[in-house]
Design a protein around this motif. Structure first.
Motif, mmCIF file in Angstrom:
data_model
loop_
_atom_site.group_PDB
_atom_site.id
_atom_site.type_symbol
_atom_site.label_atom_id
_atom_site.label_comp_id
_atom_site.label_asym_id
_atom_site.label_seq_id
_atom_site.Cartn_x
_atom_site.Cartn_y
_atom_site.Cartn_z
ATOM 1 N N PRO A 74 -10.570 -0.072 0.181
ATOM 2 C CA PRO A 74 -9.332 0.130 -0.585
ATOM 3 C C PRO A 74 -8.114 -0.019 0.321
ATOM 4 O O PRO A 74 -8.189 0.252 1.520
ATOM 5 N N PRO A 75 -7.003 -0.470 -0.236
ATOM 6 C CA PRO A 75 -5.804 -0.650 0.604
ATOM 7 C C PRO A 75 -5.305 0.692 1.133
ATOM 8 O O PRO A 75 -5.384 1.710 0.454
ATOM 9 N N ARG A 76 -4.837 0.657 2.346
ATOM 10 C CA ARG A 76 -4.312 1.878 2.963
ATOM 11 C C ARG A 76 -2.890 2.080 2.471
ATOM 12 O O ARG A 76 -2.007 1.254 2.711
ATOM 13 N N THR A 77 -2.685 3.185 1.789
ATOM 14 C CA THR A 77 -1.345 3.474 1.273
ATOM 15 C C THR A 77 -0.647 4.438 2.218
ATOM 16 O O THR A 77 -1.221 5.437 2.637
ATOM 17 N N GLU A 78 0.564 4.104 2.543
ATOM 18 C CA GLU A 78 1.340 4.984 3.409
ATOM 19 C C GLU A 78 2.019 6.035 2.548
ATOM 20 O O GLU A 78 2.442 5.755 1.425
ATOM 21 N N PRO A 79 2.122 7.252 3.066
ATOM 22 C CA PRO A 79 2.764 8.296 2.281
ATOM 23 C C PRO A 79 4.235 7.990 2.027
ATOM 24 O O PRO A 79 4.865 7.239 2.774
#
Length: 123
Positions: A74-79
């Motif tokens: 899954p794509p890494r989402t930044e906070p």
């Protein structure tokens, strides 16, 4: 009793009805894609079309691949970053303190000028 309409179940300007008017549909192939959440999606593609390596899962939105044992990560989402976080990336603490001191000095000077004007008008 009836309305007298000769065309029933259609509207004015409706498109062709059925395969005969549209022509034959292209031969299709269904390809299975699997996401990291173990969802399976099977979109259909034209037989001669190039099948993509990844497809977006309609259930969770993660990328899906054709290998069920090794789906794409899954794509890494930044906070979410606040405005303050972005400012801290651009400025050091010393820069921030200098800007704050300058703004406070202006504020105090304006306040002193307003108080002097009020005293002058009161007399």
């Amino acid at each position: 009793m009836g309305s007298g309409s000769a065309i029933r179940g259609s509207r004015v300007g409706a498109g062709p009805m059925g395969e005969a008017e549209r022509g034959e549909s292209a031969p299709r192939v269904r390809v299975a894609f699997y996401c990291a959440n173990k969802h399976q999606v099977m979109p259909s593609f034209a037989h001669e079309a190039l099948v993509p390596e990844e497809w977006d899962c309609p259930r969770c939105g993660f990328p899906a691949g054709q290998d069920p044992d090794a789906p794409p990560a899954p794509p890494r989402t930044e906070p979410y970053k606040t405005h303050l976080a972005y400012v801290k990336e651009r400025r050091t603490v010393a820069d921030g303190q200098a800007i704050l001191d300058e703004a406070l000095e202006k504020l105090r000077a304006n306040r002193a000028a307003v108080e002097a004007a009020i005293k002058a008008n009161a007399n």
